[in-house]
Design an enzyme around this catalytic site. Structure first.
Site, PDB file in Angstrom:
ATOM      1  N   LYS A  36       0.824  -1.222   0.000  1.00  0.00           N
ATOM      2  CA  LYS A  36       0.000   0.000   0.000  1.00  0.00           C
ATOM      3  C   LYS A  36       0.845   1.252   0.000  1.00  0.00           C
ATOM      4  O   LYS A  36       0.576   2.182  -0.747  1.00  0.00           O
ATOM      5  CB  LYS A  36      -0.891   0.063   1.259  1.00  0.00           C
ATOM      6  CG  LYS A  36      -2.003  -0.934   1.329  1.00  0.00           C
ATOM      7  CD  LYS A  36      -2.940  -0.611   2.498  1.00  0.00           C
ATOM      8  CE  LYS A  36      -2.259  -0.651   3.852  1.00  0.00           C
ATOM      9  NZ  LYS A  36      -1.854  -1.992   4.306  1.00  0.00           N
TER      10      LYS A  36
ATOM     11  N   ARG B 197      -9.519   2.189   9.295  1.00  0.00           N
ATOM     12  CA  ARG B 197      -9.284   0.772   9.543  1.00  0.00           C
ATOM     13  C   ARG B 197     -10.364   0.153  10.423  1.00  0.00           C
ATOM     14  O   ARG B 197     -10.333  -1.053  10.644  1.00  0.00           O
ATOM     15  CB  ARG B 197      -7.945   0.611  10.258  1.00  0.00           C
ATOM     16  CG  ARG B 197      -6.777   0.302   9.324  1.00  0.00           C
ATOM     17  CD  ARG B 197      -5.508   0.513  10.133  1.00  0.00           C
ATOM     18  NE  ARG B 197      -4.471  -0.398   9.830  1.00  0.00           N
ATOM     19  CZ  ARG B 197      -3.267  -0.023   9.372  1.00  0.00           C
ATOM     20  NH1 ARG B 197      -3.012   1.245   9.104  1.00  0.00           N
ATOM     21  NH2 ARG B 197      -2.325  -0.892   9.175  1.00  0.00           N
TER      22      ARG B 197
ATOM     23  N   ARG C 252      10.985  -6.604   4.755  1.00  0.00           N
ATOM     24  CA  ARG C 252      10.970  -5.207   5.183  1.00  0.00           C
ATOM     25  C   ARG C 252      11.499  -5.081   6.618  1.00  0.00           C
ATOM     26  O   ARG C 252      12.208  -4.136   6.938  1.00  0.00           O
ATOM     27  CB  ARG C 252       9.536  -4.651   5.099  1.00  0.00           C
ATOM     28  CG  ARG C 252       9.463  -3.159   5.323  1.00  0.00           C
ATOM     29  CD  ARG C 252       8.093  -2.625   4.986  1.00  0.00           C
ATOM     30  NE  ARG C 252       7.098  -2.995   5.977  1.00  0.00           N
ATOM     31  CZ  ARG C 252       5.801  -2.762   5.856  1.00  0.00           C
ATOM     32  NH1 ARG C 252       5.332  -2.166   4.784  1.00  0.00           N
ATOM     33  NH2 ARG C 252       4.971  -3.114   6.805  1.00  0.00           N
TER      34      ARG C 252
ATOM     35  N   ARG D  12      11.943  -2.487  11.656  1.00  0.00           N
ATOM     36  CA  ARG D  12      10.705  -2.038  12.307  1.00  0.00           C
ATOM     37  C   ARG D  12      10.386  -2.919  13.500  1.00  0.00           C
ATOM     38  O   ARG D  12      10.327  -4.134  13.375  1.00  0.00           O
ATOM     39  CB  ARG D  12       9.538  -2.080  11.305  1.00  0.00           C
ATOM     40  CG  ARG D  12       9.383  -0.802  10.535  1.00  0.00           C
ATOM     41  CD  ARG D  12       8.253  -0.875   9.534  1.00  0.00           C
ATOM     42  NE  ARG D  12       6.980  -1.257  10.128  1.00  0.00           N
ATOM     43  CZ  ARG D  12       5.817  -1.007   9.544  1.00  0.00           C
ATOM     44  NH1 ARG D  12       5.762  -0.344   8.399  1.00  0.00           N
ATOM     45  NH2 ARG D  12       4.704  -1.392  10.102  1.00  0.00           N
TER      46      ARG D  12
END
Ligand code: AMP
Length: 192
Positions: free
Chosen positions: A14, A89, A128, A134
């Site tokens: 996204k 969301r 990622r 992250r």
């Protein structure tokens, strides 16, 4: 076609597609996840408040998220359009956004739903996590974020489908291939 949402499970690409499409259309890409992460990095009061939710893969409470989005949409660069990535969301966020848009006499033009297969999604998130470090991308948290998406956010597609707003886009393939499909999806005529 300037007020657009992009939806899809975590890792569907996204963020990447939102940036490309927003640039193409000359509108800001607004990612609630990015705004939260920026606040966490900068150590703002908002960042301190929301860090534990992001770390656990849980949603930030609607009251916090909604007010942040209201503020962001009121900035001048969003006056003529925006691409929201990662918001709404929850159903409460859908209703809140409806209200904000009604106040300004505007409405959504389209909702892009990026579809991917779950194995590919988990692979992308893992990659990622390695690249960006992250803290919400451990395997356990990745799984939790997928669950939360299915429970809380997937039902929103039905709500927007009933309004005739959803364009389903196959998110599998290279960034360029998907970007071309996304561009088609916003240029197709649509029935409200
Ligand atoms: P994202 O970068 O969009 O995957 O978002 C990362 C994290 O930020 C999510 O797992 C949530 O903890 C939080 N977050 C982002 N957008 C929202 C939202 N609309 N509502 C609640 N929490 C959000």
């Amino acid at each position: 076609m300037t007020r657009i949402l992009i939806m899809g499970p975590p890792g569907a690409g996204k963020g990447t597609q939102a940036e490309l499409l927003a640039k193409r259309l000359g509108i800001p890409a607004i990612s609630t996840g990015d705004i939260f992460r920026a606040n966490i990095s900068a150590g703002t009061p908002l960042g301190v408040e929301v860090k534990r939710y992001l770390d656990a893969g849980e949603y930030v409470p609607d009251s916090i998220t909604n007010e942040m989005v209201r503020g962001r949409l009121a900035e001048p660069d969003a006056a003529d359009g925006f691409l929201l990535d990662g918001y709404p969301r929850t159903l409460a966020q859908v209703e809140f956004l409806d209200g904000v848009l009604a106040e300004s006499g505007t409405q959504l033009d389209r909702v892009i739903e990026l579809t991917v297969d779950v194995d590919e999604v988990v692979q992308r998130l893992h990659k990622r996590a390695m690249e960006a470090g992250r803290s919400d991308d451990s395997e356990e948290v990745i799984r939790r974020r997928q669950e939360v998406y299915l429970e809380e956010t997937a039902p929103l597609i039905a709500v927007y489908s009933e309004r005739g707003l959803v364009a389903k886009v196959d998110g599998m393939g290279t960034v360029d291939e998907v970007a071309a499909r996304v561009a088609d999806a916003v240029s197709e005529p649509f029935q409200r």
